[in-house]
Enzyme design. Structure first.
Site, PDB file in Angstrom:
ATOM      1  N   HIS A 171      43.376 -42.631 -10.699  1.00 17.45           N
ATOM      2  CA  HIS A 171      44.466 -43.573 -10.365  1.00 17.45           C
ATOM      3  C   HIS A 171      45.437 -42.923  -9.375  1.00 17.45           C
ATOM      4  CE1 HIS A 171      43.698 -47.067 -12.905  1.00 17.45           C
ATOM      5  NE2 HIS A 171      43.313 -46.242 -13.863  1.00 17.45           N
ATOM      6  N   ASP A 199      43.882 -41.447 -17.510  1.00 18.40           N
ATOM      7  CA  ASP A 199      42.952 -42.523 -17.861  1.00 18.40           C
ATOM      8  C   ASP A 199      41.977 -42.849 -16.738  1.00 18.40           C
ATOM      9  OD1 ASP A 199      45.259 -43.363 -16.422  1.00 18.40           O
ATOM     10  OD2 ASP A 199      44.767 -45.459 -16.840  1.00 18.40           O
ATOM     11  N   GLU A 200      40.868 -43.442 -17.150  1.00 14.77           N
ATOM     12  CA  GLU A 200      39.933 -44.152 -16.270  1.00 14.77           C
ATOM     13  C   GLU A 200      39.480 -43.368 -15.039  1.00 14.77           C
ATOM     14  OE1 GLU A 200      40.681 -48.780 -17.074  1.00 14.77           O
ATOM     15  OE2 GLU A 200      42.179 -47.930 -15.712  1.00 14.77           O
ATOM     16  N   ASN A 201      39.026 -42.161 -15.285  1.00 11.11           N
ATOM     17  CA  ASN A 201      38.428 -41.395 -14.195  1.00 11.11           C
ATOM     18  C   ASN A 201      36.932 -41.700 -14.183  1.00 11.11           C
ATOM     19  OD1 ASN A 201      37.454 -39.470 -12.458  1.00 11.11           O
ATOM     20  ND2 ASN A 201      37.856 -37.747 -13.840  1.00 11.11           N
ATOM     21  N   GLU A 229      42.297 -40.307 -23.002  1.00 12.60           N
ATOM     22  CA  GLU A 229      41.296 -39.479 -22.322  1.00 12.60           C
ATOM     23  C   GLU A 229      41.706 -38.007 -22.194  1.00 12.60           C
ATOM     24  OE1 GLU A 229      42.232 -42.573 -21.381  1.00 12.60           O
ATOM     25  OE2 GLU A 229      40.733 -43.547 -20.107  1.00 12.60           O
TER      26      GLU A 229
END
Ligand code: ACM
Length: 682
Positions: A259, A322-324, A374
């Protein structure tokens, strides 16, 4: 004597019931939210008049004087009473205080701060007592919510309240990255948070779509990554002060390693792909990610977080995490070679490597870290706080490993669940955890992701629903009466409106813009009974980006609209009480008639406002289903039974007429179907 004894016994029983935390009897009229830990109605009223004065005693702080002054002004503004007392200060002399506020010490703004207070309203005096000035601030909000009126004027019902929060971390996350939210938006939401006793503003300050906090060390972060839309350090300090004055902590989030596109617009050398990078305009999960194999990445991040640690006084620094998706790591041969030589088997392990180099840098600046779930890994220091957002497994997993957690799963405001759905989420699972592990669940946060909100409508996505979450985080676990929650939620929304929040008033502006004129009544009638698509539905509906218009009907409609909710409740009442006549039936009849006729009225506005053309079908559908509802009501009123074919045909027609359109859904379909079925059962 005998009677006195009976009365005393009854009084004891009543107060025992009240302490159990339920809004019953007299208390069912109180508009308190969050509901206090213990409350007892002690009988009588404190009448408010222009002689009302407040005295602050104990070891008062500047913060307490300012809060008491604001409280006095709010009371004056609500009641129209011309109090003679001006702004409170250590020099104020008060002859005959109607209210005495006392705090023993200054509360430090930190996790586990003492927010407890006692509030005693008697017919002659109000006493608010707290250990800390922050507790007194919380008590003042309760006190303001107690204000009531009758034909003789304004008064406070006599109560004895002993209150403290169930959880120490009660947050609201605002994403200021995807759509920038100017300082006034943040400040008015801080006022809203204070009103419902939320105590942490989690400020999401960087994401693919923008870098929003000024860094003097790395000026290209906002210089190239923000479109000029960012907070200066001076503004950030002002927001922190504004929040601190209301007993609210500010925790910044700088989301890494993923992000992170906006970081790389100015500083591509720390990214995992060669670039060049531009600010992301779309929504979703992107590949941009820090290069965790470069020493310089940590030098850069170390300097950056050091600067931010100086700017933000809170103990916690949020590093996102988050969200890698790992794609840019997988595509970079040097990173792959690094993983091989360091025996790092996969992307998850590489992120762990990254976190384990980053976290000590931040802790060196006397901070503790927090991040999305995460970041959890076996070497994460136990001082870290994990924010659970994907599922309860992560929450249980983290506490079983000894980490403190806050819950956000189930509390994403952009998912547009109803207040009831948010309200019934509880951070502590019923089973599976030891009491010690349960203690590690320290609260939660409502999350306002900003893909589909602008400064104009963000309040209507946060409020009033976040107040239901605030109650879940403050009040005893057994405070769960949904009907009563909604009654108080509607009152809280009015209170927030008075405080300058815009969840009610901006809808009027948006409707006038849509209608291109002053007459918005038919448009409002429609908007009152539709709810917007949630984030997942909107992704598929249009090519949304940061500069897409968020001024359409879908953006004015609110999740959980009050008119639709009230309509459903009235239909439920008719069905439950098997009514065939009466006020409720009459109100429903008028409502249905209004909806039936609304399309023709709205059509005239649509003709001159092309932006509204897209809602034509749903406007027609509202009229069509309302017409069926009226027919059903005719059967009910005449106490005659509709034949099964009629019921079947009309349920089918409603099915066809209830399709969503223009990213909104009709919220009165289910109760109308219920009326049709009821008509067939007479
Ligand atoms: C998140 O929603 N990506 C934390």
């Amino acid at each position: 004597m005998r009677y006195a004894k009976i009365l005393a016994t009854v009084a004891m029983f009543v107060s025992f019931m009240s302490i159990a935390g339920y809004a019953e009897g007299n208390m069912s009229k109180l508009n308190l939210m969050p509901w206090p830990a213990k409350i007892e109605m002690t009988g009588g009223r404190y009448r408010l008049n222009q002689n009302f004065e407040v005295q602050v005693t104990g070891k008062p702080t500047g913060r307490l004087y300012r809060a008491a002054s604001r409280m006095l002004r709010r009371l004056s503004q609500r009641t129209g009473l011309f109090f003679s007392q001006d702004y409170l200060s250590p020099d104020s002399s008060v002859e005959n205080p109607g209210m005495i506020i006392s705090a023993d010490r200054r509360g430090r703004l930190r996790l586990y701060m003492d927010e407890s207070y006692r509030l005693d309203v008697t017919p002659s005096r109000i006493l608010l007592k707290a250990n800390t000035d922050i507790g007194a601030l919380r008590g003042m909000q309760t006190f303001l919510q107690l204000l009531e009126a009758d034909s003789s004027g304004y008064y406070f019902p006599c109560v004895r309240i002993e209150d403290h929060p169930r959880f120490p971390w009660r947050g609201l996350m605002i994403d200021a990255a995807r759509h920038f939210m100017p300082v006034n938006v943040i400040e008015r939401n801080i006022r809203g948070m204070a009103a419902v006793k939320l105590n942490v503003l989690h400020w999401h300050l960087s994401d693919d779509q923008g870098f929003r906090a000024e860094s003097k060390t790395f000026p290209k972060l906002t210089g190239m990554g923000s479109d000029g839309l960012f907070y200066t350090q001076q503004q950030i300090k002002a927001v922190i002060k504004y929040a601190a004055d209301r007993g609210i902590r500010v925790v910044p989030e700088f989301d890494v390693p993923a992000h992170s596109t906006s970081w790389f617009v100015g500083y591509p050398q720390y990214a995992s792909a060669p670039g060049p990078y531009t600010i992301e305009r779309k929504w979703g999960i992107f590949n941009s990610v820090f290069n965790p194999t470069l020493n310089n990445t940590y030098v850069f991040l170390g300097k950056f977080f050091k600067e931010m640690s100086g700017l933000f006084p809170d103990k916690y620094m949020d590093v996102g995490g988050d969200e890698n998706n790992g794609k840019d790591w997988n595509a970079n041969p040097e990173i792959q070679a690094f993983m091989k030589s360091h025996k790092i088997p996969n992307d998850v392990a590489l992120q762990t490597y990254f976190e384990n180099r980053l976290v000590p840098l931040i802790m060196k600046d006397h901070k503790d870290v927090m991040g999305w779930e995460e970041i959890l890994n076996p070497r994460l220091p136990k001082s870290a706080i994990v924010q659970s957002w994907r599922g309860n497994e992560s929450l249980e997993n983290a506490v079983k490993q000894g980490y403190r957690v806050i819950l956000s799963k189930g509390w994403y405001l952009d998912h547009y669940f109803t207040a009831e759905q948010y309200y019934l989420v509880d951070p502590v699972p019923g089973s599976g955890l030891t009491p010690q592990q349960k203690k590690l669940i320290i609260g939660g946060e409502a999350c306002m992701w900003s893909e589909y909100v602008t400064p104009e409508n963000i309040d209507s996505r946060i409020w009033p629903r976040a107040a239901a979450i605030a109650e879940r985080l403050w009040s005893p676990r057994d405070v769960r009466n949904v009907r009563d929650m909604y009654r108080r939620l509607d009152a809280v929304s009015l209170e927030l409106d008075r405080l300058g929040l815009t969840q009610i008033k901006n809808q009027g502006t948006m409707l006038r813009n849509l209608a291109g004129g002053y007459d918005v009544a038919p448009l409002r009638t429609l908007v009152n009974v539709v709810a917007p698509f949630n984030i997942y539905e909107r992704v598929k509906a249009k090519p949304y980006s940061s500069f897409a218009p968020l001024t359409r009907v879908v953006d004015t409609a609110v999740p959980d609209p009050m008119v639709a909710r009230d309509f459903s409740s009235m239909v439920e009442k008719i069905l439950a009480e098997k009514e065939t006549a009466g006020d409720t039936i009459d109100i429903i009849g008028r409502e249905l008639a209004k909806w039936k006729e609304n399309d023709a009225r709205l059509e005239k506005i649509i003709e001159r406002s092309p932006i509204l053309k897209e809602i034509q079908p749903i406007s027609r559908n509202l009229s069509a289903v309302a017409s069926i509802g009226l027919d059903a009501l005719d059967y009910i009123r005449h106490n005659t039974k509709a034949n099964p074919d009629w019921v079947k045909a009309n349920l089918a027609a409603i099915g066809t007429d209830s399709a969503p359109c223009a990213e909104v859904k009709l919220m009165v379909v289910t109760p109308i179907e219920s009326l049709v079925r009821y008509a067939g059962q007479k």
